[in-house]
Design a protein around this motif. Structure first.
Motif, PDB file in Angstrom:
ATOM      1  N   UNK A   6       0.838  -1.197   0.000  1.00 33.06           N
ATOM      2  CA  UNK A   6       0.000   0.000   0.000  1.00 33.06           C
ATOM      3  C   UNK A   6       0.870   1.243   0.000  1.00 33.06           C
ATOM      4  N   UNK A   7       1.915   1.226   0.843  1.00 30.90           N
ATOM      5  CA  UNK A   7       2.784   2.389   0.913  1.00 30.90           C
ATOM      6  C   UNK A   7       3.574   2.573  -0.373  1.00 30.90           C
ATOM      7  N   UNK A   8       3.903   1.455  -1.052  1.00 35.01           N
ATOM      8  CA  UNK A   8       4.694   1.547  -2.281  1.00 35.01           C
ATOM      9  C   UNK A   8       3.931   2.264  -3.383  1.00 35.01           C
ATOM     10  N   UNK A   9       2.619   2.187  -3.355  1.00 31.65           N
ATOM     11  CA  UNK A   9       1.822   2.815  -4.415  1.00 31.65           C
ATOM     12  C   UNK A   9       1.304   4.172  -4.042  1.00 31.65           C
ATOM     13  N   UNK A  10       1.621   4.678  -2.850  1.00 33.64           N
ATOM     14  CA  UNK A  10       1.108   5.968  -2.404  1.00 33.64           C
ATOM     15  C   UNK A  10       2.249   6.930  -2.154  1.00 33.64           C
ATOM     16  N   UNK A  21       5.613   6.404  -9.320  1.00 37.50           N
ATOM     17  CA  UNK A  21       5.384   4.989  -9.626  1.00 37.50           C
ATOM     18  C   UNK A  21       5.429   4.717 -11.124  1.00 37.50           C
ATOM     19  N   UNK A  22       5.138   5.741 -11.953  1.00 40.21           N
ATOM     20  CA  UNK A  22       5.116   5.516 -13.402  1.00 40.21           C
ATOM     21  C   UNK A  22       6.495   5.664 -14.039  1.00 40.21           C
ATOM     22  N   UNK A  23       7.462   6.156 -13.287  1.00 34.93           N
ATOM     23  CA  UNK A  23       8.769   6.458 -13.873  1.00 34.93           C
ATOM     24  C   UNK A  23       9.472   5.216 -14.432  1.00 34.93           C
ATOM     25  N   UNK A  24       9.584   4.085 -13.682  1.00 33.85           N
ATOM     26  CA  UNK A  24      10.306   2.921 -14.242  1.00 33.85           C
ATOM     27  C   UNK A  24       9.738   2.445 -15.574  1.00 33.85           C
ATOM     28  N   UNK A  64      12.914 -10.395 -18.033  1.00 36.90           N
ATOM     29  CA  UNK A  64      11.764 -10.328 -17.139  1.00 36.90           C
ATOM     30  C   UNK A  64      11.627  -8.902 -16.627  1.00 36.90           C
ATOM     31  N   UNK A  65      10.536  -8.256 -17.000  1.00 37.94           N
ATOM     32  CA  UNK A  65      10.335  -6.865 -16.590  1.00 37.94           C
ATOM     33  C   UNK A  65       9.986  -6.794 -15.107  1.00 37.94           C
ATOM     34  N   UNK A  66      10.499  -5.798 -14.393  1.00 37.08           N
ATOM     35  CA  UNK A  66      10.163  -5.661 -12.966  1.00 37.08           C
ATOM     36  C   UNK A  66       8.698  -5.284 -12.783  1.00 37.08           C
ATOM     37  N   UNK A  67       8.128  -5.715 -11.674  1.00 40.15           N
ATOM     38  CA  UNK A  67       6.727  -5.381 -11.381  1.00 40.15           C
ATOM     39  C   UNK A  67       6.527  -3.874 -11.275  1.00 40.15           C
ATOM     40  N   UNK A  68       7.578  -3.166 -10.899  1.00 41.39           N
ATOM     41  CA  UNK A  68       7.476  -1.712 -10.744  1.00 41.39           C
ATOM     42  C   UNK A  68       7.227  -1.010 -12.074  1.00 41.39           C
ATOM     43  N   UNK A  69       7.429  -1.722 -13.184  1.00 45.00           N
ATOM     44  CA  UNK A  69       7.236  -1.102 -14.495  1.00 45.00           C
ATOM     45  C   UNK A  69       5.766  -1.021 -14.884  1.00 45.00           C
ATOM     46  N   UNK A  70       4.911  -1.780 -14.224  1.00 42.89           N
ATOM     47  CA  UNK A  70       3.504  -1.886 -14.641  1.00 42.89           C
ATOM     48  C   UNK A  70       2.766  -0.553 -14.712  1.00 42.89           C
ATOM     49  N   UNK A  72       3.794   2.519 -15.268  1.00 44.12           N
ATOM     50  CA  UNK A  72       4.274   3.304 -16.395  1.00 44.12           C
ATOM     51  C   UNK A  72       3.849   2.720 -17.730  1.00 44.12           C
ATOM     52  N   UNK A  73       3.864   1.388 -17.833  1.00 45.60           N
ATOM     53  CA  UNK A  73       3.415   0.731 -19.068  1.00 45.60           C
ATOM     54  C   UNK A  73       1.934   1.003 -19.311  1.00 45.60           C
ATOM     55  N   UNK A  74       1.157   0.984 -18.245  1.00 43.04           N
ATOM     56  CA  UNK A  74      -0.276   1.265 -18.371  1.00 43.04           C
ATOM     57  C   UNK A  74      -0.512   2.700 -18.812  1.00 43.04           C
ATOM     58  N   UNK A  75       0.220   3.639 -18.218  1.00 42.03           N
ATOM     59  CA  UNK A  75       0.082   5.047 -18.599  1.00 42.03           C
ATOM     60  C   UNK A  75       0.423   5.244 -20.072  1.00 42.03           C
ATOM     61  N   UNK A  76       1.507   4.607 -20.519  1.00 49.88           N
ATOM     62  CA  UNK A  76       1.937   4.776 -21.908  1.00 49.88           C
ATOM     63  C   UNK A  76       0.954   4.148 -22.885  1.00 49.88           C
ATOM     64  N   UNK A  77       0.468   2.948 -22.567  1.00 51.55           N
ATOM     65  CA  UNK A  77      -0.387   2.216 -23.503  1.00 51.55           C
ATOM     66  C   UNK A  77      -1.822   2.723 -23.510  1.00 51.55           C
TER      67      UNK A  77
END
Length: 340
Positions: A6-10, A21-24, A64-70, A72-77
């Motif tokens: 929870x803290x990682x996404x806030x 969170x979108x940077x990676x 293997x892409x890191x989970x932290x990339x998700x 940013x990938x969503x924002x871009x796509x």
């Protein structure tokens, strides 16, 4: 563990998501887009958008892409792609499209409507889920991966559906680049008729440009105008699908807008370009911004194309894509010959 996630996404300030969170993911997409752009400097005939999809797919299946990339990938796509699609309207001059003549405009409508309806029927006969067969049908009939992502924004499709549709667009659209010029030559078609056929049948704008250049003569110009006329069909198609989704969702569910904002932006950009009020510098900057945004978005879509997904969905989507490609090409050829 839950508290840590929870803290990682806030951001630590209320419930607002952390912009960091979108940077990676954006950095990864940007690197793929930069690589694609660099290659096109050496090979100008190759589209950076198509290269971004291909490079992204290769990276996704090798690393293997890191989970932290998700995020940013969503924002871009999604977000960046929709902005890019809106700016795509700056390429459209309504006068050029109207210059095709009433008969050819009817052919374009028949290509898009016939391709979508026929593709849906083919997909249903093959037992493919509705969202997946709809994305494939729209990608083949309108404007490739951009249409897939645009339609994905208004229907309930998952990442597997989107990745499958994007993969089939790249495969069969690329095969059409040499196929249309070779078949046109074998049938003795004039350059103009061959260009009209290429614009009416090939999936991506960049693929149409490549095929038109191979045909030569005046084929490239007419091919691009016909293709952009198909791109114009994205607005009414997405609007109709959005209305359908609202009715299917009902009052209780999350309902998409009747006309998505990016579709409004697309139409506004096309009108502004067609009126001639925009300075050439603004059109040029808008075009460059559109290319950059769509290249980054295509990189994100490519990064979602994984071989295990392709194996899991099986052969049926590829059969639908192949048959829909043949259908679209057949309707386009018949229409072009009749309109001529």
């Amino acid at each position: 563990m839950t508290q840590t996630l929870h803290r990682a996404g806030k951001s630590g300030r209320g419930d607002r998501p952390d912009p960091r969170a979108v940077v990676p993911g954006l950095l990864i997409c940007g690197a793929v887009a930069l690589a694609a752009t660099g290659i096109t400097m050496l090979l100008p005939a190759v589209s950076p958008l198509l290269l971004a999809i291909v490079i992204g797919a290769v990276v996704a299946n090798v690393v293997r892409l890191p989970a932290a990339a998700a995020p940013g990938l969503t924002l871009a796509s999604k977000t960046l792609l929709r902005i890019g699609v809106a700016l795509l309207g700056l390429q459209l001059v309504l006068g050029d499209v109207l210059g095709l003549g009433f008969g050819m405009i009817l052919v374009v409508v028949a290509i898009v409507v016939g391709g979508i309806v026929g593709g849906l029927l083919i997909g249903r006969a093959l037992g493919i889920p509705f969202a997946r067969r709809l994305l494939i049908a729209c990608g083949m009939s309108i404007c490739g991966a951009a249409a897939v992502a645009a339609v994905d924004g208004v229907v309930e499709a998952d990442d597997e559906d989107t990745a499958t549709a994007v993969g089939t667009v790249v495969i069969f659209g690329t095969l059409m680049i040499p196929a249309i010029p070779l078949l046109s030559h074998a049938m003795g078609l004039s350059d103009e008729v061959a260009g009209l056929w290429a614009g009416g049948s090939i999936h991506e704008v960049a693929q149409v440009v490549a095929a038109g250049g191979m045909i030569g003569g005046g084929a490239l110009t007419v091919a691009v105008v016909v293709k952009l006329a198909r791109v114009m069909m994205l607005a009414p198609v997405v609007t109709v699908l959005s209305i359908r989704q609202r009715r299917a969702t009902g009052v209780a569910g999350k309902r998409p807008p009747i006309v998505p904002l990016f579709v409004v932006g697309f139409v506004v950009c096309a009108i502004l370009r067609s009126t001639g009020v925009l300075p050439s510098a603004v059109i040029s900057v808008g075009h460059e911004a559109q290319v950059v945004l769509l290249t980054i978005a295509m990189a994100a879509l490519g990064l979602g194309v994984r071989m295990e997904v392709m194996r899991r969905v099986g052969w049926r989507p590829f059969v639908q894509a192949a048959l829909t490609t043949v259908l679209v090409a057949g309707v386009a050829l018949g229409g072009v010959l009749l309109a001529g």
